[in-house]
Design a protein around this motif. Sequence first.
Motif, PDB file in Angstrom:
ATOM      1  N   GLN A 103     -11.843  -5.350  11.468  1.00 13.68           N
ATOM      2  CA  GLN A 103     -10.425  -5.006  11.672  1.00 13.68           C
ATOM      3  C   GLN A 103      -9.539  -5.798  10.725  1.00 13.68           C
ATOM      4  OE1 GLN A 103      -9.745  -5.719  15.842  1.00 13.68           O
ATOM      5  NE2 GLN A 103     -10.920  -3.931  16.488  1.00 13.68           N
ATOM      6  N   GLU A 104      -9.851  -7.083  10.567  1.00 11.56           N
ATOM      7  CA  GLU A 104      -9.070  -7.920   9.649  1.00 11.56           C
ATOM      8  C   GLU A 104      -9.209  -7.414   8.212  1.00 11.56           C
ATOM      9  OE1 GLU A 104     -10.596 -11.855  10.267  1.00 11.56           O
ATOM     10  OE2 GLU A 104      -9.597 -12.094  12.206  1.00 11.56           O
TER      11      GLU A 104
ATOM     12  N   ALA B  30      -0.305  -2.078  -3.724  1.00  8.75           N
ATOM     13  CA  ALA B  30      -0.632  -1.428  -5.004  1.00  8.75           C
ATOM     14  C   ALA B  30       0.185  -0.172  -5.193  1.00  8.75           C
ATOM     15  CB  ALA B  30      -2.125  -1.120  -5.049  1.00  8.75           C
ATOM     16  N   SER B  31       0.380   0.598  -4.116  1.00  8.79           N
ATOM     17  CA  SER B  31       1.185   1.823  -4.208  1.00  8.79           C
ATOM     18  C   SER B  31       2.631   1.488  -4.516  1.00  8.79           C
ATOM     19  CB  SER B  31       1.113   2.595  -2.890  1.00  8.79           C
ATOM     20  OG  SER B  31      -0.185   3.070  -2.659  1.00  8.79           O
TER      21      SER B  31
ATOM     22  N   PHE C 144      -7.117  -4.589   3.539  1.00  4.28           N
ATOM     23  CA  PHE C 144      -7.251  -3.512   2.562  1.00  4.28           C
ATOM     24  C   PHE C 144      -6.046  -2.574   2.605  1.00  4.28           C
ATOM     25  CE2 PHE C 144      -8.766   0.743   1.313  1.00  4.28           C
ATOM     26  CZ  PHE C 144      -9.183   0.455   0.025  1.00  4.28           C
ATOM     27  N   ALA C 145      -5.579  -2.281   3.837  1.00  7.21           N
ATOM     28  CA  ALA C 145      -4.400  -1.411   3.979  1.00  7.21           C
ATOM     29  C   ALA C 145      -3.187  -2.072   3.331  1.00  7.21           C
ATOM     30  CB  ALA C 145      -4.144  -1.130   5.451  1.00  7.21           C
TER      31      ALA C 145
END
Length: 88
Positions: free
Chosen positions: A67-68, A80-81, A73-74
């Motif tokens: 989960q971490e 990055a977006s 990553f999210a």
Amino acid sequence: MFGKKESLFDQDQNKQLEQLMKNQTILIKNNSYFINTIKVLTENNTYLINHVKSLETRMSANELKDQEQAALFANLSQSASQTKEEST
């Protein structure tokens, strides 16, 4: 000559008593075997229960790490977006 001679009834009772004693000895051996088997099975069950608890603890810890990492990553993907949008 004056010794007491066993009757057929007494001889039969003695044979039956001997057979009962043999049967009792066998039953005692069987009981000991089953008691030892139950002890071993109980020890094995205790080991397995503790092993499962350990695996559950490790699995929970791994789920938290997953989960971490997914959250990280999210966040990285979102950053990055945003960086990509800002540069355009």
